[in-house]
Enzyme design. Structure first.
Site, PDB file in Angstrom:
ATOM      1  N   ASP A  30      -5.216   7.684   1.092  1.00  0.00           N
ATOM      2  CA  ASP A  30      -4.625   6.352   1.210  1.00  0.00           C
ATOM      3  C   ASP A  30      -4.787   5.609  -0.123  1.00  0.00           C
ATOM      4  O   ASP A  30      -5.850   5.647  -0.748  1.00  0.00           O
ATOM      5  CB  ASP A  30      -5.287   5.568   2.346  1.00  0.00           C
ATOM      6  CG  ASP A  30      -4.475   4.349   2.757  1.00  0.00           C
ATOM      7  OD1 ASP A  30      -3.931   4.355   3.874  1.00  0.00           O
ATOM      8  OD2 ASP A  30      -4.402   3.384   1.948  1.00  0.00           O
ATOM      9  N   ILE A  31      -3.742   4.924  -0.544  1.00  0.00           N
ATOM     10  CA  ILE A  31      -3.738   4.255  -1.853  1.00  0.00           C
ATOM     11  C   ILE A  31      -4.655   3.025  -1.865  1.00  0.00           C
ATOM     12  O   ILE A  31      -5.097   2.575  -2.925  1.00  0.00           O
ATOM     13  CB  ILE A  31      -2.281   3.889  -2.238  1.00  0.00           C
ATOM     14  CG1 ILE A  31      -2.120   3.762  -3.739  1.00  0.00           C
ATOM     15  CG2 ILE A  31      -1.807   2.631  -1.520  1.00  0.00           C
ATOM     16  CD1 ILE A  31      -0.658   3.726  -4.205  1.00  0.00           C
ATOM     17  N   ASN A  85      -1.828   3.327  14.105  1.00  0.00           N
ATOM     18  CA  ASN A  85      -1.256   2.015  14.388  1.00  0.00           C
ATOM     19  C   ASN A  85       0.182   2.202  14.883  1.00  0.00           C
ATOM     20  O   ASN A  85       0.935   3.015  14.327  1.00  0.00           O
ATOM     21  CB  ASN A  85      -1.273   1.146  13.130  1.00  0.00           C
ATOM     22  CG  ASN A  85      -2.694   0.882  12.644  1.00  0.00           C
ATOM     23  OD1 ASN A  85      -3.608   0.701  13.439  1.00  0.00           O
ATOM     24  ND2 ASN A  85      -2.880   0.876  11.329  1.00  0.00           N
ATOM     25  N   VAL A  94       3.992   1.228   7.581  1.00  0.00           N
ATOM     26  CA  VAL A  94       4.896   2.296   7.146  1.00  0.00           C
ATOM     27  C   VAL A  94       5.387   3.014   8.400  1.00  0.00           C
ATOM     28  O   VAL A  94       4.587   3.552   9.178  1.00  0.00           O
ATOM     29  CB  VAL A  94       4.185   3.286   6.198  1.00  0.00           C
ATOM     30  CG1 VAL A  94       5.146   4.404   5.802  1.00  0.00           C
ATOM     31  CG2 VAL A  94       3.661   2.564   4.962  1.00  0.00           C
ATOM     32  N   HIS A  98       1.767   8.370  11.246  1.00  0.00           N
ATOM     33  CA  HIS A  98       0.632   8.846  10.454  1.00  0.00           C
ATOM     34  C   HIS A  98      -0.677   8.545  11.155  1.00  0.00           C
ATOM     35  O   HIS A  98      -0.829   7.503  11.790  1.00  0.00           O
ATOM     36  CB  HIS A  98       0.623   8.222   9.041  1.00  0.00           C
ATOM     37  CG  HIS A  98       0.701   6.733   9.028  1.00  0.00           C
ATOM     38  ND1 HIS A  98       1.887   6.053   9.224  1.00  0.00           N
ATOM     39  CD2 HIS A  98      -0.236   5.771   8.848  1.00  0.00           C
ATOM     40  CE1 HIS A  98       1.676   4.748   9.165  1.00  0.00           C
ATOM     41  NE2 HIS A  98       0.373   4.548   8.951  1.00  0.00           N
ATOM     42  N   HIS A 100      -4.650   7.913  10.439  1.00  0.00           N
ATOM     43  CA  HIS A 100      -5.654   7.602   9.428  1.00  0.00           C
ATOM     44  C   HIS A 100      -6.939   8.365   9.762  1.00  0.00           C
ATOM     45  O   HIS A 100      -7.408   8.305  10.900  1.00  0.00           O
ATOM     46  CB  HIS A 100      -6.010   6.110   9.436  1.00  0.00           C
ATOM     47  CG  HIS A 100      -4.893   5.183   9.109  1.00  0.00           C
ATOM     48  ND1 HIS A 100      -4.810   4.518   7.895  1.00  0.00           N
ATOM     49  CD2 HIS A 100      -3.819   4.774   9.826  1.00  0.00           C
ATOM     50  CE1 HIS A 100      -3.737   3.734   7.904  1.00  0.00           C
ATOM     51  NE2 HIS A 100      -3.116   3.870   9.059  1.00  0.00           N
TER      52      HIS A 100
HETATM   53  P1  AMP Z   1      -0.234   1.499   8.529  1.00  0.00           P
HETATM   54  O1  AMP Z   1      -0.650   0.072   8.395  1.00  0.00           O
HETATM   55  O2  AMP Z   1      -0.927   2.191   9.706  1.00  0.00           O
HETATM   56  O3  AMP Z   1       1.270   1.671   8.571  1.00  0.00           O
HETATM   57  O4  AMP Z   1      -0.791   2.254   7.274  1.00  0.00           O
HETATM   58  C1  AMP Z   1      -0.051   2.456   6.123  1.00  0.00           C
HETATM   59  C2  AMP Z   1      -1.010   2.920   5.075  1.00  0.00           C
HETATM   60  O5  AMP Z   1      -0.279   3.507   4.027  1.00  0.00           O
HETATM   61  C3  AMP Z   1      -1.870   1.807   4.470  1.00  0.00           C
HETATM   62  O6  AMP Z   1      -3.256   2.083   4.693  1.00  0.00           O
HETATM   63  C4  AMP Z   1      -1.500   1.839   2.991  1.00  0.00           C
HETATM   64  O7  AMP Z   1      -2.604   1.598   2.137  1.00  0.00           O
HETATM   65  C5  AMP Z   1      -0.967   3.256   2.837  1.00  0.00           C
HETATM   66  N1  AMP Z   1      -0.022   3.450   1.744  1.00  0.00           N
HETATM   67  C6  AMP Z   1       1.042   2.679   1.412  1.00  0.00           C
HETATM   68  N2  AMP Z   1       1.698   3.202   0.370  1.00  0.00           N
HETATM   69  C7  AMP Z   1       1.023   4.313  -0.004  1.00  0.00           C
HETATM   70  C8  AMP Z   1       1.191   5.294  -1.015  1.00  0.00           C
HETATM   71  N3  AMP Z   1       2.217   5.238  -1.906  1.00  0.00           N
HETATM   72  N4  AMP Z   1       0.298   6.301  -1.107  1.00  0.00           N
HETATM   73  C9  AMP Z   1      -0.736   6.365  -0.248  1.00  0.00           C
HETATM   74  N5  AMP Z   1      -0.945   5.505   0.763  1.00  0.00           N
HETATM   75  C10 AMP Z   1      -0.081   4.471   0.882  1.00  0.00           C
END
Ligand code: AMP
Ligand code: ZN
Length: 113
Positions: A30-31, A85, A94, A98, A100
């Site tokens: 995760d970024i 989520n 996103v 996915h 976590h």
């Molecule tokens: P969610 O809130 O469950 O949709 O989680 C989306 C996750 O994607 C968040 O924890 C972000 O930090 C992560 N995220 C967004 N863009 C990127 C990226 N380019 N590379 C890695 N993780 C990302």
């Protein structure tokens, strides 16, 4: 889906810190990590949310790979938390399914992550 951030990561069009990949799933750091170890595991097919997933075999394989990544790749021996989520009200940002994986290989950090 061409307009999806995670589909672009799977395709390699956007860089990521990959930790695991096979024919069905892709896992990357995760970024913006919310725990010392924070990895996302995603199916390679585009499914917007968990609520849209209609294939029990796909979901079973996704959870099997989450376990594989957490235990065999990341070595989270002290344990880990899995979070999915669902939709905006569930904190999803996103819209590509996915899971976590949150943990700490040192075993020092406890919940909450
Ligand atoms: P969610 O809130 O469950 O949709 O989680 C989306 C996750 O994607 C968040 O924890 C972000 O930090 C992560 N995220 C967004 N863009 C990127 C990226 N380019 N590379 C890695 N993780 C990302
Ligand atoms: Zn996608």
């Amino acid at each position: 889906m061409t307009d999806c951030l995670f589909c672009k990561i799977i395709a390699g069009d956007i860089p990521s810190d990959k930790v695991y990949e096979d024919d069905a799933v892709f896992a990357f750091k995760d970024i913006q990590p919310k725990a010392p170890t924070h990895v996302l595991v995603i199916p390679k097919i585009h499914i917007p949310t968990l609520a849209d997933a209609k294939d029990p075999a796909m979901l079973g394989n996704l959870m099997d790979k989450v376990n594989h990544v957490a235990n065999d790749v990341l070595k989270l021996e002290a344990g880990y938390r899995i979070v999915i989520n669902v939709r905006k009200g569930g904190g999803q940002e996103v819209f590509h399914l996915h899971a976590h994986i949150l943990g700490d290989t040192s075993g020092k950090t406890r919940l909450p992550f």
